[in-house]
Design a protein around this motif. Structure first.
Motif, mmCIF file in Angstrom:
data_model
loop_
_atom_site.group_PDB
_atom_site.id
_atom_site.type_symbol
_atom_site.label_atom_id
_atom_site.label_comp_id
_atom_site.label_asym_id
_atom_site.label_seq_id
_atom_site.Cartn_x
_atom_site.Cartn_y
_atom_site.Cartn_z
ATOM 1 N N GLN A 32 53.950 -52.795 60.558
ATOM 2 C CA GLN A 32 55.519 -52.648 60.186
ATOM 3 C C GLN A 32 56.557 -53.319 59.184
ATOM 4 O O GLN A 32 57.063 -52.465 58.612
ATOM 5 C CB GLN A 32 55.795 -53.796 61.859
ATOM 6 C CG GLN A 32 55.425 -53.060 63.159
ATOM 7 C CD GLN A 32 55.889 -52.056 63.112
ATOM 8 O OE1 GLN A 32 56.674 -51.087 63.464
ATOM 9 N NE2 GLN A 32 55.013 -50.860 63.871
ATOM 10 N N ILE A 35 55.420 -50.157 57.150
ATOM 11 C CA ILE A 35 56.863 -49.144 57.470
ATOM 12 C C ILE A 35 57.975 -49.399 56.387
ATOM 13 O O ILE A 35 58.460 -48.385 56.306
ATOM 14 C CB ILE A 35 56.688 -48.859 58.801
ATOM 15 C CG1 ILE A 35 54.850 -48.242 59.743
ATOM 16 C CG2 ILE A 35 57.764 -48.502 59.856
ATOM 17 C CD1 ILE A 35 54.941 -48.259 60.941
ATOM 18 N N VAL A 114 59.751 -52.951 65.596
ATOM 19 C CA VAL A 114 58.497 -52.308 66.085
ATOM 20 C C VAL A 114 60.083 -51.073 66.017
ATOM 21 O O VAL A 114 59.504 -49.799 65.184
ATOM 22 C CB VAL A 114 57.846 -51.777 67.403
ATOM 23 C CG1 VAL A 114 57.515 -50.187 67.812
ATOM 24 C CG2 VAL A 114 56.691 -53.152 66.722
ATOM 25 N N GLU A 118 60.219 -48.453 62.533
ATOM 26 C CA GLU A 118 59.874 -47.570 63.095
ATOM 27 C C GLU A 118 60.711 -45.857 62.739
ATOM 28 O O GLU A 118 60.801 -44.901 62.079
ATOM 29 C CB GLU A 118 59.075 -46.976 63.939
ATOM 30 C CG GLU A 118 57.267 -47.818 63.754
ATOM 31 C CD GLU A 118 56.953 -47.168 64.958
ATOM 32 O OE1 GLU A 118 57.059 -46.345 66.483
ATOM 33 O OE2 GLU A 118 55.870 -47.715 65.443
ATOM 34 N N PHE A 139 54.975 -38.794 63.900
ATOM 35 C CA PHE A 139 55.035 -39.142 64.569
ATOM 36 C C PHE A 139 53.899 -39.426 65.204
ATOM 37 O O PHE A 139 53.813 -40.556 65.946
ATOM 38 C CB PHE A 139 56.625 -39.302 65.016
ATOM 39 C CG PHE A 139 56.968 -40.551 66.138
ATOM 40 C CD1 PHE A 139 57.328 -41.940 65.112
ATOM 41 C CD2 PHE A 139 56.880 -40.552 67.253
ATOM 42 C CE1 PHE A 139 57.777 -42.910 65.852
ATOM 43 C CE2 PHE A 139 57.185 -41.636 68.137
ATOM 44 C CZ PHE A 139 57.552 -43.147 67.486
ATOM 45 N N HIS A 143 50.848 -42.275 65.738
ATOM 46 C CA HIS A 143 49.807 -42.610 67.675
ATOM 47 C C HIS A 143 48.521 -42.150 67.477
ATOM 48 O O HIS A 143 48.662 -41.755 68.050
ATOM 49 C CB HIS A 143 51.027 -42.730 68.166
ATOM 50 C CG HIS A 143 52.348 -43.297 68.014
ATOM 51 N ND1 HIS A 143 53.036 -42.594 66.978
ATOM 52 C CD2 HIS A 143 53.058 -44.364 68.331
ATOM 53 C CE1 HIS A 143 53.902 -43.848 67.172
ATOM 54 N NE2 HIS A 143 54.443 -44.339 68.330
ATOM 55 N N SER A 160 59.421 -38.635 70.154
ATOM 56 C CA SER A 160 60.235 -38.369 69.287
ATOM 57 C C SER A 160 61.538 -37.454 69.072
ATOM 58 O O SER A 160 62.453 -37.195 68.230
ATOM 59 C CB SER A 160 59.079 -38.105 67.976
ATOM 60 O OG SER A 160 59.574 -38.127 66.501
ATOM 61 N N HIS A 180 64.344 -46.744 71.806
ATOM 62 C CA HIS A 180 63.168 -47.055 71.303
ATOM 63 C C HIS A 180 63.241 -48.264 71.432
ATOM 64 O O HIS A 180 61.961 -49.164 72.253
ATOM 65 C CB HIS A 180 62.885 -46.652 69.895
ATOM 66 C CG HIS A 180 61.119 -47.094 69.527
ATOM 67 N ND1 HIS A 180 61.123 -46.371 68.190
ATOM 68 C CD2 HIS A 180 60.194 -47.555 69.553
ATOM 69 C CE1 HIS A 180 59.965 -46.516 67.828
ATOM 70 N NE2 HIS A 180 59.331 -46.919 68.889
#
Length: 197
Positions: A32, A35, A114, A118, A139, A143, A160, A180
């Motif tokens: 994270q 990101i 998260v 994200e 996205f 995953h 997404s 989310h």
């Protein structure tokens, strides 16, 4: 000065039984952080008006769209888990390992971190360049634990795309962040408290 030997660096598939709680948690937070850094770098080039992107007005719209979308996703996910065999939705046990012994406050913290990181990257930075369709492809691709199962990959893509749509519709990142967060928090709580029964 000692040189780093790249030949000694080896990647291998990790078995879920080899992962302990601390290792998994450190990896989640490091991921994270990376990101967040990537999102910040991309946003530097885009120079968006962050006040507009992070506006809280109107609050009702954020709540209605964010929590409404999360509710739809949770109902669909629960229906899928009721009628679809577990091997079709299996993520390798990562989510269960992450949430099964976590206190409620930590589930909330993980879900918020998260969701914020994200959504800042995908809706705040990437979607501006690629649009919601290609952002959702990327996205879904990150995953990776779901890529073996077409149903889960399709579900992640649809979630997404929906997050991208509610961001476009409301004009604030707080809407997809709220959605989310609620999805991750609810699923984390289900995994946590289902195990205790």
């Amino acid at each position: 000065m000692k040189k780093f030997d790249m030949k000694r660096l080896k990647f291998h598939k990790v078995n879920i039984d080899e992962i302990d709680d601390k290792f998994l948690l450190v990896n989640v937070y490091i991921t994270q952080l990376l990101i967040l850094i990537l999102a910040a770098l991309l946003l530097l080039f885009q120079k968006p008006h962050l006040g507009a992107v992070f506006t809280l007005k109107p609050k009702e719209t954020i709540l209605i769209w964010g929590f409404g979308f999360a509710l739809i996703v949770l109902v669909v996910d629960l229906l899928i888990s009721r009628w679809v065999p577990p091997e079709v939705t299996d993520d390798g046990g990562i989510n269960e390992l992450l949430f099964k012994n976590r206190p409620l406050w930590h589930i909330a913290l993980l879900s918020f971190v998260v969701a914020f990181c994200e959504e800042l990257l995908f809706r705040g930075a990437v979607q501006t360049w690629c649009g919601p369709y290609w952002t959702s492809i990327i996205f879904a691709a990150i995953h990776v634990r779901y890529l073996q199962h077409w149903l889960m990959t399709g579900l992640v893509f649809c979630i997404s795309y929906g997050l991208g749509y509610i961001f476009i519709h409301t004009g604030t990142l707080w809407t997809p962040i709220a959605a989310h967060f609620m999805i991750d928090f609810a699923m984390g709580c289900i995994l946590r408290y289902r195990r205790e029964e």
